[in-house]
Design a protein around this motif. Structure first.
Motif, PDB file in Angstrom:
ATOM      1  N   ASN A  58       0.812  -1.218   0.000  1.00  0.00           N
ATOM      2  CA  ASN A  58       0.000   0.000   0.000  1.00  0.00           C
ATOM      3  C   ASN A  58       0.843   1.265   0.000  1.00  0.00           C
ATOM      4  N   TYR A  59       2.048   1.195  -0.555  1.00  0.00           N
ATOM      5  CA  TYR A  59       2.944   2.344  -0.442  1.00  0.00           C
ATOM      6  C   TYR A  59       2.441   3.574  -1.186  1.00  0.00           C
ATOM      7  N   LEU A  60       1.536   3.398  -2.170  1.00  0.00           N
ATOM      8  CA  LEU A  60       1.011   4.572  -2.867  1.00  0.00           C
ATOM      9  C   LEU A  60       0.169   5.452  -1.957  1.00  0.00           C
ATOM     10  N   SER A  61      -0.239   4.915  -0.804  1.00  0.00           N
ATOM     11  CA  SER A  61      -0.933   5.747   0.176  1.00  0.00           C
ATOM     12  C   SER A  61      -0.033   6.869   0.668  1.00  0.00           C
ATOM     13  N   LEU A  62       1.283   6.630   0.673  1.00  0.00           N
ATOM     14  CA  LEU A  62       2.220   7.697   1.046  1.00  0.00           C
ATOM     15  C   LEU A  62       2.122   8.859   0.069  1.00  0.00           C
ATOM     16  N   LEU A  63       1.978   8.529  -1.202  1.00  0.00           N
ATOM     17  CA  LEU A  63       1.847   9.561  -2.226  1.00  0.00           C
ATOM     18  C   LEU A  63       0.527  10.318  -2.072  1.00  0.00           C
ATOM     19  N   MET A  64      -0.562   9.586  -1.984  1.00  0.00           N
ATOM     20  CA  MET A  64      -1.873  10.222  -1.930  1.00  0.00           C
ATOM     21  C   MET A  64      -2.038  11.100  -0.700  1.00  0.00           C
ATOM     22  N   ASN A  65      -1.417  10.692   0.413  1.00  0.00           N
ATOM     23  CA  ASN A  65      -1.562  11.434   1.660  1.00  0.00           C
ATOM     24  C   ASN A  65      -0.355  12.313   1.980  1.00  0.00           C
ATOM     25  N   ARG A  66       0.544  12.438   1.003  1.00  0.00           N
ATOM     26  CA  ARG A  66       1.764  13.248   1.211  1.00  0.00           C
ATOM     27  C   ARG A  66       2.422  12.879   2.542  1.00  0.00           C
ATOM     28  N   ALA A  67       2.496  11.597   2.789  1.00  0.00           N
ATOM     29  CA  ALA A  67       3.004  11.088   4.052  1.00  0.00           C
ATOM     30  C   ALA A  67       4.486  10.752   3.941  1.00  0.00           C
ATOM     31  N   ARG A  68       5.098  10.508   5.065  1.00  0.00           N
ATOM     32  CA  ARG A  68       6.527  10.212   5.117  1.00  0.00           C
ATOM     33  C   ARG A  68       6.754   8.916   5.873  1.00  0.00           C
ATOM     34  N   MET A  69       7.644   8.069   5.347  1.00  0.00           N
ATOM     35  CA  MET A  69       8.045   6.831   6.007  1.00  0.00           C
ATOM     36  C   MET A  69       9.559   6.849   6.144  1.00  0.00           C
ATOM     37  N   GLU A  70      10.041   6.691   7.373  1.00  0.00           N
ATOM     38  CA  GLU A  70      11.473   6.862   7.630  1.00  0.00           C
ATOM     39  C   GLU A  70      11.962   5.798   8.601  1.00  0.00           C
ATOM     40  N   GLY A  71      13.095   5.214   8.291  1.00  0.00           N
ATOM     41  CA  GLY A  71      13.702   4.232   9.178  1.00  0.00           C
ATOM     42  C   GLY A  71      14.573   4.894  10.221  1.00  0.00           C
TER      43      GLY A  71
END
Length: 339
Positions: free
Chosen positions: A266-279
Motif C-alpha cells: 500500500n505504499y502509494l498511500s504515502l503519495l496520496m496522503n503526502r506522508a513520510r516513512m522513515e527508518g
C-alpha cells in the motif's frame, strides 16, 4: 588483579552457522574457556543480565547493514549489565555497576570508554536494559524526533507490549496524544490499556486488525510506529491521514522468512496522503542518550511511566529463550539473568 581471577571459567554462546529461518541450537556453539585478565584501560565484568532483542536476528546474517554482522565463531553480540570485578581503569573501580555490549557470556572484558554507569537507586538494574536502555532510547527518539507527534494526534504502535512499544505509547500519552496499541492476546492488550494507559489495544491474534483500526482510529492515523512490518504495515497504510509519519523501527514478522522480505503493497498511500516513512537506528542519537534517560527516569519517579521486563534465568537456555521473541511469547522486555 589477583591470580585467582585466572581460575574463572567463562561460559558463552558463539555463532556457529548463519541461520536459515528461525535460529536452531545447532547454529550456536556453547563454549567454556578461561577468563582473561583485563589489559591496561580495561575492566573485567561479571555479567548479570543480557538483553535479547529482535535486532539480533539481523546481526546473524551476512551482508551490508547498519552494523557489521557477527562473525562465525564470535561471541554473539548483545547488550548487558554487570559488575566490575577487576579493573585497570580508574574511572570504573571494582564494584561499579555498568552496561555495555558484553555479548552472550558470563564474563566480559571491555575498555572503560565502551561502558556506561548505571545507578540502581534510580531504577532496578533490569530497567536499565529496558526503559533506560536501548529500547527506551529507541522509542523516545524514534517517536519524538522522527514521528514528531503533536498533542491531540492519533499514534498507533505495533508490538505495543514489547520493549520499544511500551516506551512509544507511554511517551505519546505523556505529550497528549491518543494512543492505540496492537498486541497479541487479551493479557497483553489488558496490560497495554490498564497498566500502561493506552487508549485502546487491538488484538491481532483475534483476526484482521482492520475493524479495530476503523473503531479506534475513525479519522485515521497520524503517526505509526512500526515494529512488525508485513501485513500489519499494509493495514496501517490504508488508514493514514494527510501528512502522516510512519516510523520504521523493525519488522519482526520478516526476520526469519525464507522466501524473501515482504515489502509494503500500500505504499502509494504515502503519495496520496503526502506522508513520510522513515527508518531509524538508535545509535544516531548516542550523544543525546542522557537527555532521554533524564526524561524517562523522571516520569518513572513521578509515577507516569511503567516498565515491564520478562526475565528468564539461565545462560545455557539462550538459544530457546531467544526464540520467544519471534514467537511472540515474551511479555515485556526479554532479558536473560545469568546464573
Amino acid at each position: 588483579m589477583p591470580d585467582a581471577r585466572l581460575d574463572l571459567v567463562n561460559r558463552s554462546f558463539k555463532l556457529a552457522a548463519r541461520p536459515v529461518g528461525l535460529p536452531k541450537r545447532s547454529d550456536w556453539l556453547y563454549d567454556q574457556s578461561p577468563v582473561p585478565s583485563p589489559a591496561e584501560g580495561e575492566v573485567l565484568v561479571k555479567v548479570r543480565y543480557i538483553s535479547l532483542d529482535p535486532a539480533m536476528r539481523g546481526w546473524m546474517n551476512e551482508g551490508k547493514s547498519y552494523i557489521r554482522p557477527v562473525a562465525i565463531g564470535e561471541v554473539m553480540r548483545a547488550g548487558g549489565l554487570g559488575e566490575v570485578i577487576a579493573s585497570r581503569d580508574a574511572n570504573f573501580p571494582v564494584g561499579s555497576q555498568v552496561s555495555g555490549s558484553f555479548g552472550v557470556q558470563a564474563y566480559a572484558t571491555a575498555r572503560g570508554a565502551e561502558l556506561s554507569r548505571v545507578d540502581p537507586s534510580i531504577a532496578p538494574l533490569p530497567v536499565w536494559l529496558n526503559a533506560l536502555g536501548m529500547p527506551g532510547m529507541t522509542g523516545y527518539f524514534g517517536l519524538l524526533d522522527v514521528g514528531q507527534p503533536k498533542a491531540g494526534e492519533t499514534v498507533v504502535v505495533s508490538a505495543a507490549a514489547g520493549a520499544v512499544g511500551q516506551v512509544v505509547g507511554q511517551v505519546a500519552k505523556i505529550i497528549g496524544c491518543k494512543v492505540v496499541g496492537i498486541a497479541g492476546g487479551p493479557e497483553k492488550c489488558d496490560f497495554v490499556v490498564n497498566e500502561l494507559g493506552f487508549d485502546a489495544c487491538i488484538d491481532y491474534k483475534r483476526g484482521p486488525i482492520f475493524p479495530g483500526l476503523a473503531k479506534h482510529c475513525p479519522e485515521g492515523v497520524d503517526v505509526f510506529f512500526d515494529n512488525v512490518g508485513g501485513d500489519m504495515l499494509d493495514a496501517i497504510l490504508a488508514r493514514i491521514r494527510m501528512r502522516a509519519r510512519i516510523v520504521i523501527c523493525g519488522a519482526i514478522s520478516q526476520y526469519n522468512t525464507t522466501t524473501g522480505i515482504q515489502g509494503p503493497k500500500n505504499y502509494l498511500s504515502l503519495l496520496m496522503n503526502r506522508a513520510r516513512m522513515e527508518g531509524i537506528v538508535v545509535f544516531d542519537w548516542a550523544d543525546r542518550y542522557p537527555e532521554a534517560i533524564a526524561a524517562i527516569s523522571g516520569w518513572i519517579a513521578d509515577g507516569r511511566y511503567g516498565s515491564r521486563e520478562d526475565i528468564v534465568p539461565g545462560l545455557e537456555a539462550f538459544p530457546e529463550t531467544l526464540l520467544k521473541l519471534f514467537r511472540g511469547e515474551n511479555f515485556g522486555k526479554l532479558i536473560i539473568e545469568v546464573v
